[in-house]
Enzyme design. Structure first.
Site, PDB file in Angstrom:
ATOM      1  N   LEU A  43       0.929  -1.460   0.057  1.00 61.52           N
ATOM      2  CA  LEU A  43       0.080   0.021   0.043  1.00 61.52           C
ATOM      3  C   LEU A  43       1.003   1.217   0.067  1.00 61.52           C
ATOM      4  O   LEU A  43       0.822   2.164  -0.897  1.00 61.52           O
ATOM      5  CB  LEU A  43      -0.844  -0.027   1.270  1.00 61.52           C
TER       6      LEU A  43
ATOM      7  N   GLU B 236       0.465   1.170  10.232  1.00 62.89           N
ATOM      8  CA  GLU B 236      -0.976   1.103  10.259  1.00 62.89           C
ATOM      9  C   GLU B 236      -1.734   2.278  10.652  1.00 62.89           C
ATOM     10  O   GLU B 236      -2.976   1.957  11.364  1.00 62.89           O
ATOM     11  CB  GLU B 236      -1.467  -0.352  10.669  1.00 62.89           C
TER      12      GLU B 236
ATOM     13  N   THR C   7      -0.498   6.418  12.062  1.00 58.65           N
ATOM     14  CA  THR C   7       0.018   6.813  13.046  1.00 58.65           C
ATOM     15  C   THR C   7      -0.852   7.169  14.251  1.00 58.65           C
ATOM     16  O   THR C   7      -1.873   7.198  14.106  1.00 58.65           O
ATOM     17  CB  THR C   7       0.774   8.134  12.559  1.00 58.65           C
TER      18      THR C   7
END
Length: 385
Positions: free
Chosen positions: A125, A363, A365
């Site tokens: 991603l 995933e 912050t």
């Protein structure tokens, strides 16, 4: 909600602890120092069924609940966060994406071998220019007959240079913005797929992190996951669930650091007394235990809501935020309790401290988690689940 673990969950936790003592504790310092990715250990975990505890039985999984999978990640991270991270990324991100959104044919083809660790997965991603703003990705997938041609690069990809299966997000309709992003499966060995540099890191050095390059990579149209343009919506769902796993990852690091600090405090003498007898040390340990338990409650609530099919995005963000910041705080205090020995590699707490930082970044912050929580509060008000 029952806060007591089931018999199956206790068994999972105990078995993972036994595995950690036997396979991880004797090797973790060396793997970290030499930056060795212990693939053989991941394969053993797959053979033992640890990588598929919450996946459907028809794909070779255990059919258990979300918390059971989190217990695996937490238990591994208590001994070696690099292994915990590699497994979490493999399970909840890449395999989880295929299991949740792919066609039945794709699931049957990929998921059983991934759960058995015969094939490792990577979830692509993040890009060099898009982190928290995932919709700003520049990787493109252009339709060409019965295929798509993917061009671009991904950055900071866990398992990036060791994976066999890549789940890749790319822009298929630039005008569609978030609705113009799609997800694809790309197999290792596909022409044009390669790795840039293997990224050297502050912590988690035994976890493989690499740049993944797509130079006109051609994949069949059947490798599209779900509908065209559904990739960004899929990503949000995967991240929501993945944050529960990151909470477990962080809680495992925090618990490992606290246990090391407790043991050291009971053994170390200063001024003719155990340092555990000093109130300053006791209060640090008490605060660690309290914050870790609070993280656990939030994590269990998020997992429970997910298994009930209820909304859990805010609760997952709370769990991830609390657990990750607890891990960072607890590891710093553990180093402090160790004094000068905490700053050298003779004890594992310095490694725990280095490893913990990623939990506040990966995933989503801590700032992103606060945005999610605040948005939910302003929209829906505050009513605990």
């Amino acid at each position: 909600m029952n806060f007591e673990l089931t018999e199956e969950q206790r068994r999972i936790r105990e078995t993972v602890a036994e595995f950690g003592e036997r396979e991880l504790r004797p090797n973790s310092a060396r793997w970290d120092r030499e930056e060795i990715f212990p693939r053989e250990v991941i394969e053993k975990l797959g053979q033992l069924g640890f990588l598929g505890v919450s996946f459907p039985e028809k794909y070779g999984g255990g059919g258990a609940d979300t918390l059971s999978q989190v217990l695996v990640v937490e238990g591994l991270s208590r001994y070696d966060a690099s292994v915990g991270l590699a497994c979490a990324a493999h399970m909840s991100l890449s395999t989880g994406h295929i299991a949740a959104f792919a066609s039945e044919e794709q699931r049957q083809h990929y998921v059983p071998e991934m759960l058995a660790a015969k094939k490792l997965g990577a979830w692509c991603l993040t890009e060099p220019g898009s982190g928290s703003d995932a919709a700003a990705m520049r990787t493109r997938a252009v339709r060409s007959g019965d295929s798509f041609v993917i061009s671009g690069s991904k950055m900071f990809i866990t398992n990036g240079s060791v994976a066999d299966v890549y789940v890749v997000t790319a822009v298929t309709d630039p005008a569609g913005k978030r609705d113009g992003i799609s997800a694809f499966i790309v197999d290792r060995g596909t022409p044009g797929l390669s790795n840039g540099r293997r990224i050297e890191k502050l912590g988690l050095r035994a976890s493989d992190t690499a740049e993944v390059i797509f130079d006109n990579v051609t994949v069949p149209a059947r490798n599209l996951i779900g509908e065209l343009g559904a990739g960004y919506r899929q990503v949000l769902k995967i991240l929501e669930a993945g944050r529960i796993g990151v909470a477990g990852f962080a809680a495992g690091i925090a618990r490992g650091a606290m246990e090391e600090a407790r043991t050291y405090a009971l053994e170390r003498n200063q001024f003719g007394r155990r340092i555990a007898d000093f109130q300053a040390i006791q209060w640090m340990l008490a605060d660690m235990a309290t914050r870790i338990d609070a993280s656990w409650v939030l994590m269990c609530r998020a997992a429970h809501l997910r298994d009930q099919g209820k909304p859990f995005a805010r609760e997952a963000a709370m769990a991830k935020l609390c657990a990750s910041e607890t891990a960072m705080w607890a590891t710093i205090k553990s180093v402090q309790i160790h004094g000068g020995y905490g700053y050298v590699t003779d004890f594992p707490v310095e490694r725990y401290m280095r490893d913990a930082k990623l939990a506040e970044i990966g995933e989503g912050t801590s700032e992103v988690q606060r945005m999610i929580i605040a948005k939910s509060l302003l929209r829906d008000g505050y009513l605990p689940a």
